[in-house]
Design a protein around this motif. Sequence first.
Motif, PDB file in Angstrom:
ATOM      1  N   GLN A  92       0.591  -1.084  -0.215  1.00 46.59           N
ATOM      2  CA  GLN A  92       0.503   0.378   0.469  1.00 46.59           C
ATOM      3  C   GLN A  92       1.103   0.977  -0.041  1.00 46.59           C
ATOM      4  OE1 GLN A  92      -2.652  -0.521   3.328  1.00 46.59           O
ATOM      5  NE2 GLN A  92      -3.547  -2.265   2.313  1.00 46.59           N
ATOM      6  N   LYS A  93       0.113   2.293  -0.239  1.00 48.24           N
ATOM      7  CA  LYS A  93       1.195   3.889  -0.537  1.00 48.24           C
ATOM      8  C   LYS A  93       0.511   4.078   0.306  1.00 48.24           C
ATOM      9  CE  LYS A  93       1.576   7.469  -3.604  1.00 48.24           C
ATOM     10  NZ  LYS A  93       1.386   8.345  -5.080  1.00 48.24           N
ATOM     11  N   THR A  94       1.144   4.984   1.074  1.00 44.16           N
ATOM     12  CA  THR A  94       1.265   5.526   2.429  1.00 44.16           C
ATOM     13  C   THR A  94       2.041   6.741   2.556  1.00 44.16           C
ATOM     14  OG1 THR A  94       0.806   4.961   4.769  1.00 44.16           O
ATOM     15  CG2 THR A  94       2.256   3.777   4.177  1.00 44.16           C
ATOM     16  N   THR A  95       1.616   7.747   3.538  1.00 45.91           N
ATOM     17  CA  THR A  95       2.794   8.548   4.247  1.00 45.91           C
ATOM     18  C   THR A  95       3.421   8.453   5.628  1.00 45.91           C
ATOM     19  OG1 THR A  95       1.375  10.001   4.108  1.00 45.91           O
ATOM     20  CG2 THR A  95       2.366   9.757   2.500  1.00 45.91           C
ATOM     21  N   MET A  96       2.889   7.063   6.284  1.00 49.42           N
ATOM     22  CA  MET A  96       3.196   7.334   7.835  1.00 49.42           C
ATOM     23  C   MET A  96       4.094   7.667   8.096  1.00 49.42           C
ATOM     24  SD  MET A  96       1.916   4.146   9.965  1.00 49.42           S
ATOM     25  CE  MET A  96       0.312   3.973   9.282  1.00 49.42           C
ATOM     26  N   ASN A  97       4.568   8.523   8.982  1.00 51.06           N
ATOM     27  CA  ASN A  97       6.007   8.995   9.845  1.00 51.06           C
ATOM     28  C   ASN A  97       6.898   9.584   8.676  1.00 51.06           C
ATOM     29  OD1 ASN A  97       5.020   7.609  12.150  1.00 51.06           O
ATOM     30  ND2 ASN A  97       5.295   6.476  11.782  1.00 51.06           N
ATOM     31  N   GLU A 113       0.890  -8.818  12.654  1.00 51.78           N
ATOM     32  CA  GLU A 113       0.809  -7.938  10.965  1.00 51.78           C
ATOM     33  C   GLU A 113       1.521  -6.675  11.211  1.00 51.78           C
ATOM     34  OE1 GLU A 113      -2.727  -5.858   9.292  1.00 51.78           O
ATOM     35  OE2 GLU A 113      -2.302  -7.655   8.043  1.00 51.78           O
ATOM     36  N   ALA A 114       2.857  -6.606  10.462  1.00 46.03           N
ATOM     37  CA  ALA A 114       3.529  -5.498  10.565  1.00 46.03           C
ATOM     38  C   ALA A 114       3.633  -4.798   9.231  1.00 46.03           C
ATOM     39  CB  ALA A 114       5.166  -6.301  11.002  1.00 46.03           C
ATOM     40  N   ARG A 115       4.050  -3.954   9.316  1.00 45.67           N
ATOM     41  CA  ARG A 115       3.973  -2.372   8.388  1.00 45.67           C
ATOM     42  C   ARG A 115       6.021  -2.466   8.004  1.00 45.67           C
ATOM     43  NH1 ARG A 115      -0.723  -1.147   5.754  1.00 45.67           N
ATOM     44  NH2 ARG A 115      -2.244  -1.525   6.450  1.00 45.67           N
ATOM     45  N   HIS A 116       6.660  -2.373   6.230  1.00 44.30           N
ATOM     46  CA  HIS A 116       7.607  -2.289   6.533  1.00 44.30           C
ATOM     47  C   HIS A 116       7.788  -1.586   5.490  1.00 44.30           C
ATOM     48  CE1 HIS A 116       9.361  -3.332  10.172  1.00 44.30           C
ATOM     49  NE2 HIS A 116       8.451  -4.877   9.844  1.00 44.30           N
ATOM     50  N   ARG A 117       9.016  -0.776   4.311  1.00 46.44           N
ATOM     51  CA  ARG A 117       8.935  -0.181   3.518  1.00 46.44           C
ATOM     52  C   ARG A 117      10.823  -1.310   2.637  1.00 46.44           C
ATOM     53  NH1 ARG A 117      10.412   5.633   4.527  1.00 46.44           N
ATOM     54  NH2 ARG A 117      10.232   5.660   2.223  1.00 46.44           N
ATOM     55  N   TYR A 118      10.727  -0.750   1.810  1.00 44.06           N
ATOM     56  CA  TYR A 118      11.955  -1.900   0.560  1.00 44.06           C
ATOM     57  C   TYR A 118      13.216  -1.775   1.597  1.00 44.06           C
ATOM     58  CZ  TYR A 118      15.280  -2.836  -2.325  1.00 44.06           C
ATOM     59  OH  TYR A 118      16.355  -3.517  -2.889  1.00 44.06           O
ATOM     60  N   SER A 198       8.934   0.143  16.561  1.00 39.11           N
ATOM     61  CA  SER A 198       9.215   0.790  15.489  1.00 39.11           C
ATOM     62  C   SER A 198      10.229  -0.223  15.075  1.00 39.11           C
ATOM     63  CB  SER A 198       8.990   1.969  15.621  1.00 39.11           C
ATOM     64  OG  SER A 198       9.942   2.477  16.564  1.00 39.11           O
ATOM     65  N   TRP A 199      10.909   0.244  13.652  1.00 38.40           N
ATOM     66  CA  TRP A 199      11.891  -0.620  13.388  1.00 38.40           C
ATOM     67  C   TRP A 199      12.697   0.450  13.450  1.00 38.40           C
ATOM     68  CZ3 TRP A 199      14.382  -4.411  12.884  1.00 38.40           C
ATOM     69  CH2 TRP A 199      15.826  -4.561  11.695  1.00 38.40           C
ATOM     70  N   HIS A 200      13.369   1.779  14.144  1.00 37.42           N
ATOM     71  CA  HIS A 200      13.645   2.693  14.146  1.00 37.42           C
ATOM     72  C   HIS A 200      14.740   2.145  15.444  1.00 37.42           C
ATOM     73  CE1 HIS A 200      16.310   6.681  14.526  1.00 37.42           C
ATOM     74  NE2 HIS A 200      15.468   6.787  15.733  1.00 37.42           N
ATOM     75  N   GLU A 201      13.303   2.264  16.295  1.00 37.44           N
ATOM     76  CA  GLU A 201      13.581   1.861  18.162  1.00 37.44           C
ATOM     77  C   GLU A 201      14.572   0.807  18.032  1.00 37.44           C
ATOM     78  OE1 GLU A 201      11.309   0.161  22.063  1.00 37.44           O
ATOM     79  OE2 GLU A 201       9.884   1.009  20.181  1.00 37.44           O
TER      80      GLU A 201
END
Length: 607
Positions: A92-97, A113-118, A198-201
């Motif tokens: 999905q296309k998103t602008t989250m964070n 369920e997790a969401r991650h970008r490339y 969050s992946w940053h964490e």
Amino acid sequence: MDPYENDNPFDHEADNLASETSSTSKVDLSAPPSPLTHPSRTLSPSSPHLTRPFPSPGSHRQPPHFKSEFCCQRDRYLHSGDEVDILIMDAQKTTMNSSSPYIAYIIRTGDAEARHRYSEFESLRDSLIKLYPTLIIPPIPDKQSLSDYAVKQGKAKEDATMIARRKRMLQTFLNRLAKHPILSNEHVFHRFLDGEVSWHEVLTSPPLSMIPKNVLKAPSHNPIDRNASPAYAALPNPSAAHPLRSPDQRFLDSEAFTHKFANHMSGPMEKVTRRVNKRWADYAEDHSDLGAALNGFSLNESDQLATAIEKAGQAVDATYISTTKLLQELEQNWAEPLHEYSQFASIIKKLLAYRHQKHVQFEMTQDTLSNKREQLEEFEKSEREAHRLEQALGRGRAITSLSPSPVNEQEADAAGEKENSPVVVNAEPIEGQEIPGSPPAMTASSSYLPPHPGPNPVKRRTRAPGMGLLNALSYTLHGMMDVDPETARRNGITKTRESISQLEDALHLVAQDLKYSCSTIQADLDRFQRQKVADFREMCIGMARSHRDWCKKNLEAWEEAKKEIEQVPDHPNRIPPSKDSQGNGNDARKASGSSLRRDSTATVNGR
């Protein structure tokens, strides 16, 4: 193609290094992927929940390794013993964070369920490479090339074909990690699958925040070990192209085999596969145009001919549909795994380069230690020579202090005679009279002494311009430097002994790292080879199944078209026979019939 199985060096049995501090020493690298999967999974382009059958469960089936202790729920799910599949449900296309839009891939692992970008997938893989420098980390799909951005410009990241391809290959990447006997136990991977973190964490917390800048100067079994010896800092940082003095023949064979495998994968196989897929795509497009033309032409005809042409057009359309499906399956079940294995070849090259650098570290540390020992011997030899010289000088001083000096005795006698001689005050010598106590040759005229000319004039020294600053600098440097050779020599001996002690520790550590790297890399290469054989078996079976289904569907479509075509009257252009021809014999009828019949070639040529 060369027979890989005959000269494959990956089938050697490697001795596992038992290390209590190693996170991989308690896991059997030669075990098959756990949990096992069913090889009967097939791909259906219309069903998003079914994926291509990769990674294959392998042909060396053994009971899976079950765990009794789990670090989190994701770990418990991955090692539950059931068939486990990590699915990427959607993109999905998103602008989250984020201030700019991006494509987020929705990952389903059990009930999580997790969401991650490339870029986060890329970050996960880079982190695993640094945490496990001796393991084969599966690849992810390539980035967009500059040509893609140049052609598609702002729409490059929104290309539907590219997104669908990334979904499949990223899902394969996650499933390969989940079925790896070591990587599946990594908590960083579990946190990646957990949508609550969050992946940053994860990146800014241990263990990823403890990864050293240079893994060559860290323990191979655990680069983030806090209790690692400071002797690792003394290890050199060699180049991967540095030659070895005594290379290991096993890994020379592995490097040669990997180079040949990479040339096959990224060379003719991928090029021919791209060419074949392009021709299948052109074939499908041509049949699409032909089917439309036949269906339009059938509207201008009537009776059985129109129906036959319409059925032929439908058969051509069915060929177009089946060819499109064949092309999709070839792309997913053959081209993508083929490209993935060309990436695997590059990964193995880097893995072998890491082992090569560790071996070079070992040899360079040996050479440095040998040079330091020779230097220490020179220092100690100089120290012994200086000590013998000092002892000789000491003995000379002792002898001199015990024996009287003849120079001192003469000075004492002269002083005594001066005390006994009379003192003459303002006595002028008489002409022709000798002065008592003077030498016979000395006369009054020769006894005249000229006045003292005074102090010597000062000699002015000339110096070149600018030498004052250099002299000042030289004086300052001499003041800062220890110019005492004895002190410098003893300091050199102390520092050299400290360096030797540190290098001995470093040599012991790099020897352990080299042994661990060789055994672990060899074991993972063996596991990879078994997985590769199983995957290529599935790839070949999948290609055969796809072509069989394509042929079956085309045969069914053309069989139906044939039934309608046979309903068309036989030779509708035949001229009815005349009465004269009816009175003749059979031969005459055959001759007249053959002369009046128009063959298909004449019809096609318009005669």
